[in-house]
Scaffold this active site. Structure first.
Site, PDB file in Angstrom:
ATOM      1  CD1 TRP A   1      -2.409  -5.507  -3.283  1.00  0.00           C
ATOM      2  CD2 TRP A   1      -2.582  -4.189  -4.662  1.00  0.00           C
ATOM      3  NE1 TRP A   1      -2.817  -6.517  -4.530  1.00  0.00           N
ATOM      4  CE2 TRP A   1      -2.416  -5.587  -5.733  1.00  0.00           C
ATOM      5  CE3 TRP A   1      -3.295  -3.348  -5.465  1.00  0.00           C
ATOM      6  CZ2 TRP A   1      -3.199  -5.780  -6.843  1.00  0.00           C
ATOM      7  CZ3 TRP A   1      -3.742  -3.841  -6.638  1.00  0.00           C
ATOM      8  CH2 TRP A   1      -3.674  -5.230  -7.803  1.00  0.00           C
TER       9      TRP A   1
ATOM     10  NE  ARG B   1       4.288   1.741  -1.972  1.00  0.00           N
ATOM     11  CZ  ARG B   1       5.576   1.023  -1.416  1.00  0.00           C
ATOM     12  NH1 ARG B   1       6.042   0.881  -2.023  1.00  0.00           N
ATOM     13  NH2 ARG B   1       5.226  -0.145  -0.424  1.00  0.00           N
TER      14      ARG B   1
ATOM     15  CB  CYS C   1      -0.933   0.224   0.935  1.00  0.00           C
ATOM     16  SG  CYS C   1      -1.595  -1.299   1.331  1.00  0.00           S
TER      17      CYS C   1
ATOM     18  CG  HIS D   1       9.637 -36.365 -31.089  1.00  0.00           C
ATOM     19  ND1 HIS D   1       8.743 -38.156 -31.326  1.00  0.00           N
ATOM     20  CD2 HIS D   1       9.777 -36.734 -29.363  1.00  0.00           C
ATOM     21  CE1 HIS D   1       9.147 -38.705 -30.766  1.00  0.00           C
ATOM     22  NE2 HIS D   1       9.390 -37.762 -29.471  1.00  0.00           N
TER      23      HIS D   1
ATOM     24  CE  LYS E   1       0.065  -6.655 -14.797  1.00  0.00           C
ATOM     25  NZ  LYS E   1       1.327  -7.515 -14.768  1.00  0.00           N
TER      26      LYS E   1
ATOM     27  CE  LYS F   1       7.147 -12.635 -17.520  1.00  0.00           C
ATOM     28  NZ  LYS F   1       6.280 -13.143 -18.711  1.00  0.00           N
TER      29      LYS F   1
ATOM     30  CG  ASN G   1       2.158  -1.943   3.198  1.00  0.00           C
ATOM     31  OD1 ASN G   1       1.796  -2.454   2.812  1.00  0.00           O
ATOM     32  ND2 ASN G   1       3.348  -2.065   2.305  1.00  0.00           N
ATOM     33  N   GLY G   2       1.257  -4.106   5.057  1.00  0.00           N
ATOM     34  CA  GLY G   2       1.619  -5.701   5.173  1.00  0.00           C
ATOM     35  C   GLY G   2       0.202  -6.033   5.695  1.00  0.00           C
TER      36      GLY G   2
ATOM     37  CD  GLU H   1       5.158 -10.633 -21.746  1.00  0.00           C
ATOM     38  OE1 GLU H   1       3.879 -10.478 -21.806  1.00  0.00           O
ATOM     39  OE2 GLU H   1       4.933 -11.135 -20.855  1.00  0.00           O
TER      40      GLU H   1
ATOM     41  CD  GLU I   1       6.395 -16.515 -17.899  1.00  0.00           C
ATOM     42  OE1 GLU I   1       5.197 -16.614 -17.911  1.00  0.00           O
ATOM     43  OE2 GLU I   1       6.532 -15.358 -17.481  1.00  0.00           O
TER      44      GLU I   1
HETATM   45  C1  AGP Z   1       2.381 -12.715 -19.253  1.00  0.00           C
HETATM   46  O1  AGP Z   1       3.699 -11.649 -18.985  1.00  0.00           O
HETATM   47  C2  AGP Z   1       1.009 -11.974 -19.935  1.00  0.00           C
HETATM   48  N1  AGP Z   1       1.497 -10.229 -19.278  1.00  0.00           N
HETATM   49  C3  AGP Z   1       0.554 -12.566 -19.695  1.00  0.00           C
HETATM   50  O2  AGP Z   1       0.166 -13.732 -20.271  1.00  0.00           O
HETATM   51  C4  AGP Z   1      -0.349 -12.596 -18.738  1.00  0.00           C
HETATM   52  O3  AGP Z   1       0.250 -12.938 -17.718  1.00  0.00           O
HETATM   53  C5  AGP Z   1      -1.652 -13.275 -18.983  1.00  0.00           C
HETATM   54  O4  AGP Z   1      -2.960 -11.864 -20.306  1.00  0.00           O
HETATM   55  C6  AGP Z   1      -2.869 -13.544 -17.954  1.00  0.00           C
HETATM   56  O5  AGP Z   1      -3.100 -12.208 -16.891  1.00  0.00           O
HETATM   57  P1  AGP Z   1      -4.270 -12.009 -15.378  1.00  0.00           P
HETATM   58  O6  AGP Z   1      -2.708 -13.802 -14.851  1.00  0.00           O
HETATM   59  O7  AGP Z   1      -4.011 -11.000 -14.894  1.00  0.00           O
HETATM   60  O8  AGP Z   1      -5.067 -13.412 -15.768  1.00  0.00           O
END
Ligand code: AGP
Length: 615
Positions: A75, A27, A2, A507, A610, A488, A101-102, A491, A484
């Site tokens: 938060w 935050r 927070c 394969h 996001k 990364k 906060n915590g 994206e 993963e």
């Molecule tokens: C991952 O780095 C991306 N930002 C994206 O794949 C994200 O994980 C996905 O859109 C799911 O989002 P969420 O966890 O908010 O549901």
């Protein structure tokens, strides 16, 4: 995580605090509030939602002008994001206000004690108990600072507390354990804040508070003691960041800050969920033990990084509970006419809690009569609201689009759910559960150690900035880690990257191997499933023999990989199923650095949002 601000001086406390909260809104932004001391009393205002809601409230109902005050942007961890749960919290007499906060782990016991002594608590938060405890302590202590020390000695968990008392109109008192709090010292005024961004417009002279310390702010200076009352040594420093950099904690990007926050985020996600004898207490999982014992299948639905967390969870759930576990891309799930019933536990993993694909998947599951448990980082968001139960991760707001600390805390939450299922179903003995929890409690330190050795990874990333593609290989829980790492890189660096199960190479994908093609290989521990380790060492030999540049992620002491690694990245020895918690971190750093070398906007990559709130 927070945002907290405190002020005492000659300016309008309300103006200083509100401006500071604006700087800290990143935050936490699900509610906000302020308290001001004026005319021998105290006045407070708080509203759910973003800071703008509080600003409107203050226009409609202005607070009296005072020169001492505190404020908070929340938060949520305990209690939905509504007006009642917003900070500051007051005692019944309205003479004490506190922001926090915590996570106070023993708040339930303290709450019961207070109610037995006649206190009336009106929120669902852990914080409110502190306001009542301070009011009680103040009546028997010399001053608010002494009362704060007494109360802090009773609290367990991680907390930053800032409080005022109407009987001490020129004092603000703060305390910290495991949660940040910094002091700003100006001319005839002083500030308290979660980070320097809140007061950098007024002063660059700061004092960092240490663990278990209490600070008393007055216009003419600050006094710092331990919780035991003894004077404390503190470090003063001059802040050389600008306000924008301060919001990022001095990092160039929120993503770098969030990668660095992972040890704390992992530790916070464990807080309050392990009882005194080391057993799990997931009381927020409101699906009864008897219902969980009836489950005969688990289906995990998620997207992107959260989906990769679900893939790793599958290994833990099946190994610890012997319940079959499917992991489905949420966007595919409901269109394949899945077989669901009341004995299916659906787990929806989502950082934002607003991903439409995942929301539609859980709605479908509930229509089929299944129980849905959400694992989410955003308190009060749609996905947990529409689920039967929720286990919140405590990563704090994740601002960067590329998910990092949320991913690690999703893994921790998944491990906790798997262990909890094992606990209620009796497939894991108490001592086995406590052993895994001990391992999990050491992961924060392991991640810290990885973060301290990342310079060679950054140099390697910069050297590969002109490459067109990078492949990622892994086996067992290392396979989702490879996926993963590839995500990364895609994206952030806008380059082709692909993750494979290493066993799949022969394969088809091995045809991709070309001279000097960078291939990242996540190597399982030789101590766990050694057969897996030997096979992946063979895979490394196969690709190296065909010209690949091998970038090997392997645990300390694993010497078998050394002859075949063009670049060797060491990670701490961790139990097999927990290795993704440390193996992922170099891949986050690698992708972030390579994107930076390419001049990309790391926090807001092109074409991405996001939270994807459309199907
Ligand atoms: C991952 O780095 C991306 N930002 C994206 O794949 C994200 O994980 C996905 O859109 C799911 O989002 P969420 O966890 O908010 O549901």
């Amino acid at each position: 995580m927070c945002g907290i601000v405190g002020y005492v001086g000659s300016q309008s406390a309300l103006e200083v605090v509100m401006a500071g909260l604006k700087r800290l809104e990143y935050r936490g932004y699900d509610s906000a509030g302020v308290a001001v001391l004026a005319d021998g009393g105290m006045a407070a205002a708080k509203r759910a939602g973003k800071l703008v809601n509080l600003e409107k409230e203050l226009v409609d109902r202005p607070l009296p002008t005072g020169s001492t005050g505190i404020g908070h942007t929340r938060w949520a961890t305990h209690g939905a994001p509504n007006d009642a749960n917003a900070h500051p919290h007051l005692d019944n007499a309205g003479r004490v206000a506190v922001v926090h906060n915590g996570i106070i782990e023993n708040f339930a016991m303290l709450r019961d004690e207070l109610q037995e002594r006649g206190h009336e608590l009106s929120s669902e938060t852990d914080t409110e108990v502190v306001a009542h405890l301070l009011a009680e302590a103040f009546s028997s202590c010399a001053d608010l600072a002494e009362a704060m020390r007494l109360v802090c000695r009773r609290l367990e968990g991680a907390f930053t507390l800032v409080a005022v008392h109407a009987d001490e109109p020129d004092v603000v008192v703060g305390a910290r354990r495991n949660s940040p709090l910094v002091v700003g010292v100006g001319e005839g005024e002083a500030f308290l804040a979660s980070d320097v961004a809140a007061f950098i417009a007024h002063t660059r002279s700061a004092v960092e508070l240490g663990q278990d310390q209490v600070v008393e702010l007055r216009r003419d200076g600050v006094t710092v003691t331990g919780f035991d009352g003894r004077p404390a040594e503190v470090r003063s420093y001059n802040v050389d960041w600008d306000a924008a950099a301060a919001e990022k904690g001095g990092y160039d990007y929120f993503m770098l800050k969030e990668i660095a926050e992972q040890p704390r985020a992992v530790a916070d996600t464990l807080l309050g969920r392990i009882d005194a004898n080391g057993s799990l207490t997931l009381d927020e999982v409101r699906i009864s033990a008897s219902e969980l014992r009836e489950m005969d299948k688990v289906v995990i639905v998620a997207c992107g990084t959260a989906f990769h967390a679900g893939m790793i969870a599958k290994y833990a759930i099946e190994h610890w509970t012997r319940i079959p576990c499917e992991v489905e891309l949420a966007s595919e799930f409901r269109y394949r006419d899945p077989i669901l019933d009341a004995q299916t536990l659906v787990i929806a993993i989502s950082q934002s809690g607003e991903t439409m694909d995942t929301l539609m998947a859980l709605r479908h599951a509930r229509e089929q009569g299944s129980n849905v448990l959400a694992i989410c980082n955003t308190n009060g968001s749609t996905i947990p609201r529409e689920s039967d139960a929720v286990l919140y991760t405590h990563a704090g707001p994740e601002v960067a689009v590329a998910s990092t600390k949320a991913f690690l805390t999703q893994l921790v939450a998944c491990y906790l759910v798997a262990l909890y299922l094992g606990q209620v179903r009796g497939t894991k003995w108490g001592d086995e559960i406590r052993a895994v929890i001990r391992d999990l409690s050491q992961i924060g330190g392991a991640v810290e150690r990885v973060l301290e050795t990342m310079e060679p990874v950054r140099e390697l990333a910069r050297s590969l900035a002109d490459k067109n593609t990078v492949l990622f290989l892994g086996r067992h829980v290392g396979y989702p880690v490879a996926l993963e790492g590839a995500l990364k890189l895609k994206e952030l660096a806008y380059m082709h990257a692909e993750g494979f199960a290493a066993g799949e190479l022969k394969h088809g994908p091995i045809a991709l191997i070309d001279e000097d093609l960078p291939v990242v290989v996540v190597v399982p521990s030789p101590r766990g499933r050694s057969v897996l380790h030997d096979k992946i060492v063979s895979n490394i030999q196969e690709i190296r023999a065909r010209g690949a540049r091998t970038i090997v992620i392997a645990e300390e002491g694993d010497e078998a990989v050394v002859p075949y690694a063009d670049h060797l990245v060491r990670i701490p020895v961790t139990p097999t199923l927990l290795q993704p918690l440390v193996a992922t971190v170099p891949l986050q750093v690698f992708a972030c650095e390579l994107a930076t070398a390419r001049g990309n906007e790391v926090d807001q990559p092109r074409n991405l949002a996001k939270s994807v709130t459309v199907e």
